[in-house]
Design a protein around this motif. Structure first.
Motif, PDB file in Angstrom:
ATOM      1  N   ARG A 525       0.833  -1.206   0.000  1.00 29.49           N
ATOM      2  CA  ARG A 525       0.000   0.000   0.000  1.00 29.49           C
ATOM      3  C   ARG A 525       0.868   1.257   0.000  1.00 29.49           C
ATOM      4  NH1 ARG A 525      -3.859   3.517   1.661  1.00 29.49           N
ATOM      5  NH2 ARG A 525      -5.974   2.942   1.003  1.00 29.49           N
ATOM      6  N   ALA A 526       1.966   1.213   0.747  1.00 27.64           N
ATOM      7  CA  ALA A 526       2.871   2.361   0.765  1.00 27.64           C
ATOM      8  C   ALA A 526       3.483   2.583  -0.613  1.00 27.64           C
ATOM      9  CB  ALA A 526       3.962   2.135   1.805  1.00 27.64           C
ATOM     10  N   ARG A 527       3.769   1.494  -1.327  1.00 28.28           N
ATOM     11  CA  ARG A 527       4.312   1.630  -2.677  1.00 28.28           C
ATOM     12  C   ARG A 527       3.297   2.288  -3.617  1.00 28.28           C
ATOM     13  NH1 ARG A 527       7.331  -4.328  -3.263  1.00 28.28           N
ATOM     14  NH2 ARG A 527       9.461  -3.548  -2.910  1.00 28.28           N
ATOM     15  N   LEU A 528       2.035   1.867  -3.522  1.00 26.69           N
ATOM     16  CA  LEU A 528       1.009   2.452  -4.384  1.00 26.69           C
ATOM     17  C   LEU A 528       0.826   3.927  -4.081  1.00 26.69           C
ATOM     18  CD1 LEU A 528      -1.703  -0.384  -4.373  1.00 26.69           C
ATOM     19  CD2 LEU A 528       0.131   0.007  -6.031  1.00 26.69           C
ATOM     20  N   GLU A 529       0.796   4.270  -2.799  1.00 21.71           N
ATOM     21  CA  GLU A 529       0.634   5.678  -2.428  1.00 21.71           C
ATOM     22  C   GLU A 529       1.824   6.511  -2.896  1.00 21.71           C
ATOM     23  OE1 GLU A 529       0.137   5.276   1.766  1.00 21.71           O
ATOM     24  OE2 GLU A 529      -2.058   5.111   1.661  1.00 21.71           O
ATOM     25  N   ALA A 530       3.036   5.963  -2.734  1.00 20.38           N
ATOM     26  CA  ALA A 530       4.231   6.684  -3.182  1.00 20.38           C
ATOM     27  C   ALA A 530       4.248   6.817  -4.699  1.00 20.38           C
ATOM     28  CB  ALA A 530       5.487   5.955  -2.703  1.00 20.38           C
ATOM     29  N   ALA A 531       3.758   5.804  -5.406  1.00 21.15           N
ATOM     30  CA  ALA A 531       3.716   5.862  -6.873  1.00 21.15           C
ATOM     31  C   ALA A 531       2.779   6.978  -7.339  1.00 21.15           C
ATOM     32  CB  ALA A 531       3.269   4.519  -7.435  1.00 21.15           C
ATOM     33  N   THR A 534       4.507  10.448  -6.550  1.00 19.72           N
ATOM     34  CA  THR A 534       5.650  10.775  -7.407  1.00 19.72           C
ATOM     35  C   THR A 534       5.300  10.822  -8.884  1.00 19.72           C
ATOM     36  OG1 THR A 534       6.283   8.437  -7.446  1.00 19.72           O
ATOM     37  CG2 THR A 534       7.299   9.827  -5.758  1.00 19.72           C
ATOM     38  N   GLY A 535       4.044  10.540  -9.239  1.00 21.32           N
ATOM     39  CA  GLY A 535       3.638  10.606 -10.629  1.00 21.32           C
ATOM     40  C   GLY A 535       3.885   9.347 -11.425  1.00 21.32           C
ATOM     41  N   VAL A 536       4.388   8.299 -10.786  1.00 15.10           N
ATOM     42  CA  VAL A 536       4.568   7.027 -11.487  1.00 15.10           C
ATOM     43  C   VAL A 536       3.210   6.435 -11.859  1.00 15.10           C
ATOM     44  CG1 VAL A 536       5.424   4.655 -11.270  1.00 15.10           C
ATOM     45  CG2 VAL A 536       6.762   6.566 -10.349  1.00 15.10           C
ATOM     46  N   SER A 603       1.129  -3.530 -21.779  1.00 16.11           N
ATOM     47  CA  SER A 603       1.084  -2.970 -23.124  1.00 16.11           C
ATOM     48  C   SER A 603       2.237  -2.024 -23.406  1.00 16.11           C
ATOM     49  CB  SER A 603      -0.235  -2.217 -23.323  1.00 16.11           C
ATOM     50  OG  SER A 603      -0.278  -1.060 -22.498  1.00 16.11           O
ATOM     51  N   GLY A 604       2.986  -1.690 -22.336  1.00 15.28           N
ATOM     52  CA  GLY A 604       4.081  -0.752 -22.524  1.00 15.28           C
ATOM     53  C   GLY A 604       3.652   0.689 -22.428  1.00 15.28           C
ATOM     54  N   LYS A 605       2.354   0.925 -22.147  1.00 15.58           N
ATOM     55  CA  LYS A 605       1.880   2.300 -22.024  1.00 15.58           C
ATOM     56  C   LYS A 605       2.314   2.928 -20.708  1.00 15.58           C
ATOM     57  CE  LYS A 605      -2.263   1.500 -24.837  1.00 15.58           C
ATOM     58  NZ  LYS A 605      -3.756   1.525 -24.845  1.00 15.58           N
ATOM     59  N   GLY A 606       2.656   2.065 -19.724  1.00 20.35           N
ATOM     60  CA  GLY A 606       3.111   2.596 -18.450  1.00 20.35           C
ATOM     61  C   GLY A 606       1.983   2.767 -17.480  1.00 20.35           C
ATOM     62  N   ALA A 607       2.331   3.059 -16.275  1.00 20.61           N
ATOM     63  CA  ALA A 607       1.355   3.175 -15.198  1.00 20.61           C
ATOM     64  C   ALA A 607       0.478   4.397 -15.337  1.00 20.61           C
ATOM     65  CB  ALA A 607       2.078   3.204 -13.849  1.00 20.61           C
ATOM     66  N   LEU A 608       0.908   5.357 -16.124  1.00 22.32           N
ATOM     67  CA  LEU A 608       0.139   6.596 -16.232  1.00 22.32           C
ATOM     68  C   LEU A 608      -0.941   6.532 -17.287  1.00 22.32           C
ATOM     69  CD1 LEU A 608       3.028   9.181 -15.867  1.00 22.32           C
ATOM     70  CD2 LEU A 608       1.133   8.863 -14.293  1.00 22.32           C
ATOM     71  N   SER A 609      -0.984   5.470 -18.077  1.00 19.30           N
ATOM     72  CA  SER A 609      -1.970   5.398 -19.161  1.00 19.30           C
ATOM     73  C   SER A 609      -3.361   5.181 -18.613  1.00 19.30           C
ATOM     74  CB  SER A 609      -1.605   4.258 -20.105  1.00 19.30           C
ATOM     75  OG  SER A 609      -1.627   3.031 -19.425  1.00 19.30           O
TER      76      SER A 609
END
Length: 609
Positions: A525-531, A534-536, A603-609
């Motif tokens: 959960r801490a990883r998801l919140e940090a992502a 930080t805009g990941v 798909s290679g679009k990344g986490a921001l897609s």
């Protein structure tokens, strides 16, 4: 229309409204309306202000996300719209009738009032992870329902059993009272006080029937009473045992010992007992109470990440105590060392079912002559952990394996090799070792290692691509039309694996986001919140994934608590037939969110897609 004449009865058949008092249910029905929507018409679109929670009576509704990807296919008795209402935001998804639909509209204000006034409704909507309110506030012990504390299936005998036989049974079971029941009906209770006052002092024949000294028609409570009712009854009447009955049948008992144990049962209590233990068997007596602690934490409304953190703290303490005992037995270490945990302990996500995953980093000053000491240290600690309930890792990811008991330079070469040549084994090992967390020893041996590894790994696009691919091997349990897909055969047939197909896919995604963003936290959960911070990970995608994780992890723990209360060993397999239509719908939605995020990563679009 026909439904309007029977609105109250329909609501009473749908959870959580089935738990409302009759008057409140009638008030809810009076505040609702019924609407017919033709095929192809939308209930709401992206960006709309949602004014109603919709409860389907007939027809099907297609719910889609911001990218117009199908999120859920809802049928009768399912609800939608609560997400935006509870978050006080505009719709982040659309809902369209696939066929002619009849639905009940519950105004937003009415829903919020129900949540504020009725704990059962609030807890129900909290299970979707969307209210952000009551689930995070632990209830006081006194406010718990008796059913969550009572001893189920108490020891009983029939009215014609002899006093001596009843007393013998009490002594064998180590209990201070025995309930008298026959043919499904509760007749009375006999306590040690009765035996002392009526037999030893009063001279009753011990071969006479227990019914002759029992308290007939004693004070009882129902399973829906509160613990505070038990406390008041005990104090006011000067009694130490309260039978719990339902429809004249005995279903449990609450004693002063139960109350004392529940009040004393805290993670701090168990940590203290483990920290002072003289050996592993003594620790085992404390860790044996972890299942009951899990039940209490879940019953009191603690969030899943709090529950797993508190349970993991006990494992951490046990590990450090075993290290101390090992050094007392073996002498001081020849060179500095660091004991680390990986897996669920490393991520601070242990539940009622946990094995051990650990390793040793040794100072580069060590020599071959020092290795026997650390081999003995690892054996002492791993054997001790196994004794107290943290069974040996099936994959041998333990410090007893020489491969995972090496100097710091070797550990650096491990990671360098895995990153340079990401074959399947390297991907698997890197995934495990990215969750390392220091437990005991010289923490400076870990300084810089994690940051250096994350920097090197994130800079290698081929390694990242392989890690992403490896993270997609665990799929959410979704079948055709995105329905729930249960295990088809074997011991756990018709159940959902809430670990490998539930939380593990999210844990894998969290690890990928940490790799991409060089995030040093290891808790999922801490990883998801940090992502997100930080805009990941995009705010909307991150919020959806956090909601999904909260729901899946909570339902996993609640099912384990249910198993423990039933007297069974907890596992990770949930029978979806035990869930309401609403719960199945939201669990399916959660799995769809995870699948969507996996597809975006793959798909290679990344986490921001």
């Amino acid at each position: 229309m026909p439904l309007s004449d029977d609105l109250t009865r329909f609501l009473a058949s749908v959870h959580p409204y089935d738990g409302l008092p009759e008057g409140d249910l009638a008030e809810l029905a009076a505040g609702c309306s019924v609407v017919d929507v033709a095929a192809g018409e939308r209930f709401f679109s992206l960006g709309d202000t949602i004014q109603f929670l919709y409860l389907l009576v007939a027809g099907e509704v297609d719910v889609r996300d911001e990218q117009d990807a199908p999120l859920s296919l809802l049928g009768p008795r399912n609800s939608f719209g609560e997400r935006a209402i509870l978050r006080n935001e505009r719709a982040s998804r659309s809902a369209t009738a696939l066929s002619a639909v009849t639905a009940i509209r519950i105004p937003a204000g009415v829903l919020l009032h129900l949540i504020a006034e009725h704990h059962g409704v609030a807890k129900f909507f909290d299970r979707t992870g969307r209210t952000g309110g009551t689930q995070g506030r632990a209830r006081d012990l006194a406010s718990l329902p008796v059913a969550e504390l009572m001893t189920r299936d108490p020891v009983t005998c029939t009215p014609d059993a002899t006093i001596r036989d009843a007393a013998t049974l009490m002594q064998e079971r180590g209990i201070s009272s025995i309930c008298i029941a026959q043919d499904g009906r509760f007749h009375g209770i006999a306590t040690l006080r009765d035996l002392n006052g009526k037999v030893i002092v009063g001279g009753r024949d011990p071969m006479g029937p227990i019914s002759g000294i029992m308290t007939q028609t004693p004070l009882t409570l129902g399973p829906k009473a509160l613990v505070t009712d038990v406390l008041h009854l005990m104090v006011e009447r000067g009694i130490g045992h309260v039978p719990i009955t339902e429809n004249a049948a005995l279903v449990g008992i609450v004693t002063q010992t139960d109350l004392t144990r529940a009040q004393a049962m805290t993670s701090a209590d168990l940590v203290g007992r483990v920290a002072k233990a003289d050996d592993a068997p003594q620790m085992a007596r404390a860790t044996a109470e972890i299942p009951q602690l899990l039940v209490q934490l879940i019953s009191s409304g603690s969030r899943h990440e709090v529950v797993t953190r508190l349970i993991t703290d006990i494992a951490d303490t046990a590990t450090r105590r075993l290290l101390t005992l090992a050094e007392a037995d073996l002498g001081p270490p020849p060179v500095p060392y660091l004991w680390l945990a990986c897996g669920s302990q490393g991520r601070q996500e242990q539940t009622g079912v946990s094995d051990q995953d650990n390793c040793l980093i040794l100072s580069d000053d060590m020599t071959e002559a020092d290795m026997p000491y650390f081999e003995a240290l690892a054996r002492f600690v791993c054997d001790g952990l196994n004794t107290i309930g943290y069974v040996y890792c099936p994959g041998d990811m333990m410090a007893t394996n020489p491969r995972w008991r090496q100097p710091l330079a070797t550990w650096r070469s491990y990671f360098t090799g895995w990153i340079a040549k990401p074959n399947p084994e390297a991907q698997m090992l890197a995934s495990v070792m990215f969750d390392l967390r220091p437990i005991g020893g010289d923490a400076t041996l870990f300084d810089g290692l994690q940051q250096d590894v994350l920097k090197a790994a994130s800079a290698n696009s081929i390694f990242v691509a392989h890690m992403v691919s490896n993270s997609l091997k665990h799929n959410p349990p979704l079948g055709l039309l995105r329905g729930l897909a249960t295990i088809r055969a074997g011991e756990h047939r018709n159940r959902l694996d809430m670990k490998h197909n539930g939380v593990v896919p999210i844990t894998d995604l969290g690890r990928i986001y940490a790799l991409q963003g060089q995030l040093t936290g290891v808790n999922t959960r801490a990883r998801l919140e940090a992502a997100i911070e930080t805009g990941v990970l995009s705010p909307s995608g991150g919020a959806d994934l956090l909601d999904a994780y909260d729901l899946i992890a909570t339902m996993r723990l609640e099912d384990q608590a249910t198993q423990i209360k039933a007297g069974d060993a907890p596992d990770n397999y949930l029978d979806p037939a035990t869930l309401s239509d609403f719960e199945r719908s939201h669990l399916r939605d959660a799995f769809v969110v995870v699948k969507t995020m996996q597809s975006a990563a793959g798909s290679g679009k990344g986490a921001l897609s």
